[in-house]
Design an enzyme around this catalytic site. Structure first.
Site, PDB file in Angstrom:
ATOM      1  CB  ILE A 137      -0.971   0.016   1.204  1.00  0.00           C
ATOM      2  CG1 ILE A 137      -0.224  -0.115   2.532  1.00  0.00           C
ATOM      3  CG2 ILE A 137      -2.024  -1.061   1.066  1.00  0.00           C
ATOM      4  CD1 ILE A 137      -1.132  -0.103   3.749  1.00  0.00           C
ATOM      5  CG  ASP A 138      -0.097   4.239  -2.720  1.00  0.00           C
ATOM      6  OD1 ASP A 138       0.641   3.488  -3.379  1.00  0.00           O
ATOM      7  OD2 ASP A 138      -1.184   4.669  -3.137  1.00  0.00           O
ATOM      8  CE  LYS A 139       6.478   9.184   3.201  1.00  0.00           C
ATOM      9  NZ  LYS A 139       7.285  10.325   2.742  1.00  0.00           N
TER      10      LYS A 139
END
Length: 304
Positions: A137-139
């Site tokens: 998942i994105d930062k």
């Protein structure tokens, strides 16, 4: 560097080479063999082939296993929020602001650094920079991730993602008031020609992408929604919600120019369910909304 040679017989004709090699050597997973083929470490009669090559009797297959590359990513003690762990899998709740895996020039402070300090038995299928990482998942997205602790588990969990049997539900806050209670966005996603660092809905060089959503609550200028992934493309929810005119609040890449001043998009991977690779039991985990998300929710609710 080890080298193996096999001669195919009638029993293996018209079989994909990746399947043949994983069955000939029980220690090689099919995913690992596919990676070797893509990197040119597998030849048939002296020539490189693709993973879907189908063999013929008499074919000479040579597999040259590259030497292991020392992982130059160091373990870092972190206070990881582990929701579940056994000998095969681990489920962790990633905080917003943390990068999942290292990249060149950025090898500290990632979830992988923390995982390496927490346990030494992580799957190596995804390479030295992404040990154990099955999906990401994105930062600036918080929430649950499943991690593989051996190659068997890794291959099984990846196949579940391919088969679309993994349950992945996110909560998000988007700009605008969505008029309908439910919806499905079925639109292919690929690289944006104008900005190679961004993704977009496009028919060119794209992949099938489907997101289901339902409205949880509407506010004056925002909507709180739950999004369920059917596929898992890069930035999928962010791109799809922008595509239908309701970009995520706080999204620095796909959001409105005048968006909320928060640390990244309001997006939380709150529910994760999958079948355990060994026990075959369905397991489901839920992580509550983090403090930052609740603060945004409180702010938009007061905008009414």
């Amino acid at each position: 560097m080890d080298k193996y040679t096999y001669i195919l017989d009638d029993n293996q004709k018209n079989e994909r080479i990746d399947k043949v090699l994983s069955s000939l050597n029980g220690e090689w997973s099919r995913t690992q063999v596919q990676q070797w083929i893509k990197e040119g470490h597998v030849t048939v009669n002296g020539s490189a082939v693709k993973t879907n090559y189908k063999g013929s009797p008499g074919d000479e297959i040579t597999v040259t296993i590259p030497d292991l590359v020392e992982l130059d990513v160091l373990p870092e003690e972190m206070n990881l929020e582990i929701y579940y762990e056994d000998a095969d899998v681990l489920v962790v709740n990633k905080p917003s602001g943390m990068v999942v895996h290292p990249a060149p020039g950025h090898t500290t402070g990632t979830l992988v650094n923390g995982l390496m300090a927490h346990c030494t038995d992580l799957s190596g299928i995804n390479g030295v920079m992404r040990p154990g990482i099955v999906h990401r998942i994105d930062k600036d997205t918080s929430g649950l991730l499943m991690v593989a602790k051996n190659d068997m588990a890794h291959e099984n969990l990846v196949q579940q993602l391919v088969d679309k049997t993994v349950t992945r539900k996110y909560q998000a806050i988007v700009h605008g008031v969505i008029p309908h209670d439910y919806g499905t966005i079925d639109a292919p996603i690929g690289r944006d020609k104008k900005d190679r660092q961004s993704m977009t809905v496009t028919e060119e060089n794209s992949k099938h992408a489907v997101t289901h959503f339902r409205v949880i609550e509407r506010f004056n200028s925002f909507t709180h929604v739950e999004c369920q992934l059917e596929t898992g493309r890069t930035h999928q929810i962010r791109v799809h919600m922008k595509y239908i005119g309701f970009p995520l609040a706080g999204d620095p890449k796909y959001g409105l120019r005048k968006t909320l001043d928060i640390n990244g998009q309001a997006l939380h991977a709150g529910l994760l369910g999958f079948v355990h690779p060994r026990t075959k039991e369905y397991m489901e985990f839920e992580a509550p909304l983090p403090k930052e998300f609740l603060e945004v929710l409180d702010y938009v609710s007061k905008s009414n």
